[in-house]
Design a protein around this motif. Structure first.
Motif, mmCIF file in Angstrom:
data_model
loop_
_atom_site.group_PDB
_atom_site.id
_atom_site.type_symbol
_atom_site.label_atom_id
_atom_site.label_comp_id
_atom_site.label_asym_id
_atom_site.label_seq_id
_atom_site.Cartn_x
_atom_site.Cartn_y
_atom_site.Cartn_z
ATOM 1 N N ALA A 7 0.834 -1.205 0.000
ATOM 2 C CA ALA A 7 0.000 0.000 0.000
ATOM 3 C C ALA A 7 0.873 1.261 0.000
ATOM 4 C CB ALA A 7 -0.934 -0.011 1.210
ATOM 5 N N ALA A 8 1.952 1.272 0.766
ATOM 6 C CA ALA A 8 2.855 2.426 0.805
ATOM 7 C C ALA A 8 3.537 2.607 -0.548
ATOM 8 C CB ALA A 8 3.896 2.245 1.902
ATOM 9 N N LEU A 9 3.904 1.510 -1.206
ATOM 10 C CA LEU A 9 4.533 1.573 -2.508
ATOM 11 C C LEU A 9 3.566 2.144 -3.551
ATOM 12 C CD1 LEU A 9 7.007 0.941 -4.255
ATOM 13 C CD2 LEU A 9 6.084 -1.344 -4.592
ATOM 14 N N VAL A 10 2.301 1.735 -3.523
ATOM 15 C CA VAL A 10 1.292 2.234 -4.454
ATOM 16 C C VAL A 10 1.064 3.733 -4.233
ATOM 17 C CG1 VAL A 10 -1.161 2.099 -5.073
ATOM 18 C CG2 VAL A 10 0.161 0.007 -4.794
ATOM 19 N N VAL A 11 0.950 4.143 -2.975
ATOM 20 C CA VAL A 11 0.759 5.566 -2.670
ATOM 21 C C VAL A 11 1.958 6.367 -3.158
ATOM 22 C CG1 VAL A 11 0.556 7.239 -0.776
ATOM 23 C CG2 VAL A 11 -0.821 5.157 -0.753
ATOM 24 N N ALA A 12 3.150 5.881 -2.982
ATOM 25 C CA ALA A 12 4.359 6.572 -3.429
ATOM 26 C C ALA A 12 4.392 6.689 -4.948
ATOM 27 C CB ALA A 12 5.600 5.854 -2.924
ATOM 28 N N LEU A 13 4.018 5.622 -5.668
ATOM 29 C CA LEU A 13 3.997 5.662 -7.129
ATOM 30 C C LEU A 13 2.952 6.657 -7.634
ATOM 31 C CD1 LEU A 13 4.429 1.894 -8.098
ATOM 32 C CD2 LEU A 13 6.023 3.758 -8.504
ATOM 33 N N VAL A 14 1.755 6.669 -7.016
ATOM 34 C CA VAL A 14 0.706 7.610 -7.419
ATOM 35 C C VAL A 14 1.191 9.049 -7.165
ATOM 36 C CG1 VAL A 14 -1.617 8.441 -6.885
ATOM 37 C CG2 VAL A 14 -1.197 5.995 -7.146
ATOM 38 N N GLY A 15 1.825 9.302 -6.047
ATOM 39 C CA GLY A 15 2.351 10.633 -5.738
ATOM 40 C C GLY A 15 3.419 11.053 -6.735
ATOM 41 N N MET A 16 4.272 10.115 -7.129
ATOM 42 C CA MET A 16 5.322 10.420 -8.092
ATOM 43 C C MET A 16 4.717 10.737 -9.464
ATOM 44 S SD MET A 16 8.787 8.308 -8.932
ATOM 45 C CE MET A 16 8.174 7.193 -10.163
ATOM 46 N N ILE A 17 3.700 9.981 -9.886
ATOM 47 C CA ILE A 17 3.060 10.231 -11.185
ATOM 48 C C ILE A 17 2.376 11.598 -11.190
ATOM 49 C CG2 ILE A 17 1.186 9.464 -12.693
ATOM 50 C CD1 ILE A 17 1.961 6.564 -11.915
ATOM 51 N N VAL A 18 1.673 11.914 -10.097
ATOM 52 C CA VAL A 18 1.016 13.221 -10.002
ATOM 53 C C VAL A 18 2.058 14.344 -10.040
ATOM 54 C CG1 VAL A 18 -0.335 14.701 -8.454
ATOM 55 C CG2 VAL A 18 -1.031 12.331 -8.841
ATOM 56 N N SER A 19 3.179 14.161 -9.381
ATOM 57 C CA SER A 19 4.238 15.174 -9.367
ATOM 58 C C SER A 19 4.843 15.375 -10.754
ATOM 59 C CB SER A 19 5.344 14.787 -8.395
ATOM 60 O OG SER A 19 4.841 14.742 -7.085
ATOM 61 N N VAL A 20 5.083 14.280 -11.472
ATOM 62 C CA VAL A 20 5.656 14.374 -12.821
ATOM 63 C C VAL A 20 4.689 15.099 -13.761
ATOM 64 C CG1 VAL A 20 6.322 13.003 -14.848
ATOM 65 C CG2 VAL A 20 7.186 12.395 -12.591
ATOM 66 N N ILE A 21 3.394 14.778 -13.671
ATOM 67 C CA ILE A 21 2.398 15.447 -14.522
ATOM 68 C C ILE A 21 2.337 16.939 -14.199
ATOM 69 C CG2 ILE A 21 -0.071 15.615 -15.011
ATOM 70 C CD1 ILE A 21 -0.199 12.537 -14.651
ATOM 71 N N ALA A 22 2.336 17.289 -12.929
ATOM 72 C CA ALA A 22 2.286 18.698 -12.537
ATOM 73 C C ALA A 22 3.542 19.442 -12.995
ATOM 74 C CB ALA A 22 2.123 18.809 -11.016
ATOM 75 N N LEU A 23 4.688 18.811 -12.883
ATOM 76 C CA LEU A 23 5.940 19.425 -13.311
ATOM 77 C C LEU A 23 5.955 19.655 -14.821
ATOM 78 C CD1 LEU A 23 8.723 20.405 -12.427
ATOM 79 C CD2 LEU A 23 9.576 18.088 -12.783
ATOM 80 N N ARG A 24 5.441 18.698 -15.596
ATOM 81 C CA ARG A 24 5.387 18.864 -17.056
ATOM 82 C C ARG A 24 4.454 20.004 -17.440
ATOM 83 N NH1 ARG A 24 5.343 12.767 -19.625
ATOM 84 N NH2 ARG A 24 7.495 12.299 -19.091
ATOM 85 N N ARG A 25 3.305 20.108 -16.778
ATOM 86 C CA ARG A 25 2.366 21.191 -17.065
ATOM 87 C C ARG A 25 2.990 22.547 -16.729
ATOM 88 N NH1 ARG A 25 -3.341 18.807 -14.780
ATOM 89 N NH2 ARG A 25 -3.635 17.285 -16.438
ATOM 90 N N LEU A 26 3.690 22.610 -15.610
ATOM 91 C CA LEU A 26 4.315 23.862 -15.188
ATOM 92 C C LEU A 26 5.410 24.280 -16.164
ATOM 93 C CD1 LEU A 26 4.530 26.050 -13.009
ATOM 94 C CD2 LEU A 26 6.191 24.609 -11.842
ATOM 95 N N SER A 27 6.270 23.351 -16.569
ATOM 96 C CA SER A 27 7.354 23.700 -17.487
ATOM 97 C C SER A 27 6.822 24.016 -18.878
ATOM 98 C CB SER A 27 8.397 22.584 -17.542
ATOM 99 O OG SER A 27 7.833 21.416 -18.101
ATOM 100 N N ALA A 28 5.740 23.363 -19.314
ATOM 101 C CA ALA A 28 5.136 23.677 -20.616
ATOM 102 C C ALA A 28 4.538 25.076 -20.586
ATOM 103 C CB ALA A 28 4.070 22.650 -20.974
#
Length: 134
Positions: A7-28
């Motif tokens: 469960a901790a691994l899944v939460v960490a992966l979801v947080g990482m995916i959300v962070s990567v998407i937000a970072l791409r939107r910000l840099s674009a």
């Protein structure tokens, strides 16, 4: 225990995916506004510099002073001629001639780097020194 680790691994992966998407939107968003706006800003600055240069053409900004002894028996270079001109060579030459008992001051209009009145050699020199080199 294994369930908590998964469960901790899944939460960490979801947080990482959300962070990567937000970072791409910000840099674009930054790339679109910063890089595209740069030529407009540079063009605007160039227009502003051109406008300021046009405004200062009539400014009396070319100045030269020539000091000299008007009379052979006096020293100290107390007499002087100053040329105050704009970019087109329009302005004035002021001359002050100092003698033993008096001083006289003269003003002559200058238009296009020349004068309708006869200029002294020192006044000519002041105008020549005030002329910007090209």
């Amino acid at each position: 225990m294994t369930f908590l680790a998964i469960a901790a691994l899944v939460v960490a992966l979801v947080g990482m995916i959300v962070s990567v998407i937000a970072l791409r939107r910000l840099s674009a968003g930054r790339r679109g506004s910063g890089a595209d706006a740069l030529p407009e800003d540079v063009h605007g600055l160039r227009q502003e510099v051109a406008a300021l240069r046009a405004e200062t053409r009539d400014a009396l900004r070319h100045l030269a002073v020539v000091r000299y002894d008007a009379f052979g028996d006096m020293g100290g270079h107390l007499s002087w001629s100053v040329a105050i001109l704009d970019d087109g060579g329009n302005g004035v030459v002021l001359t002050s001639i100092h003698g033993r008992s008096e001083a006289r001051t003269y003003a002559k209009s200058i238009a296009g780097w020349t004068c309708e009145q006869q200029l002294s050699p020192e006044e000519d020199e002041a105008i020549d020194h005030a002329r910007p080199s090209r």
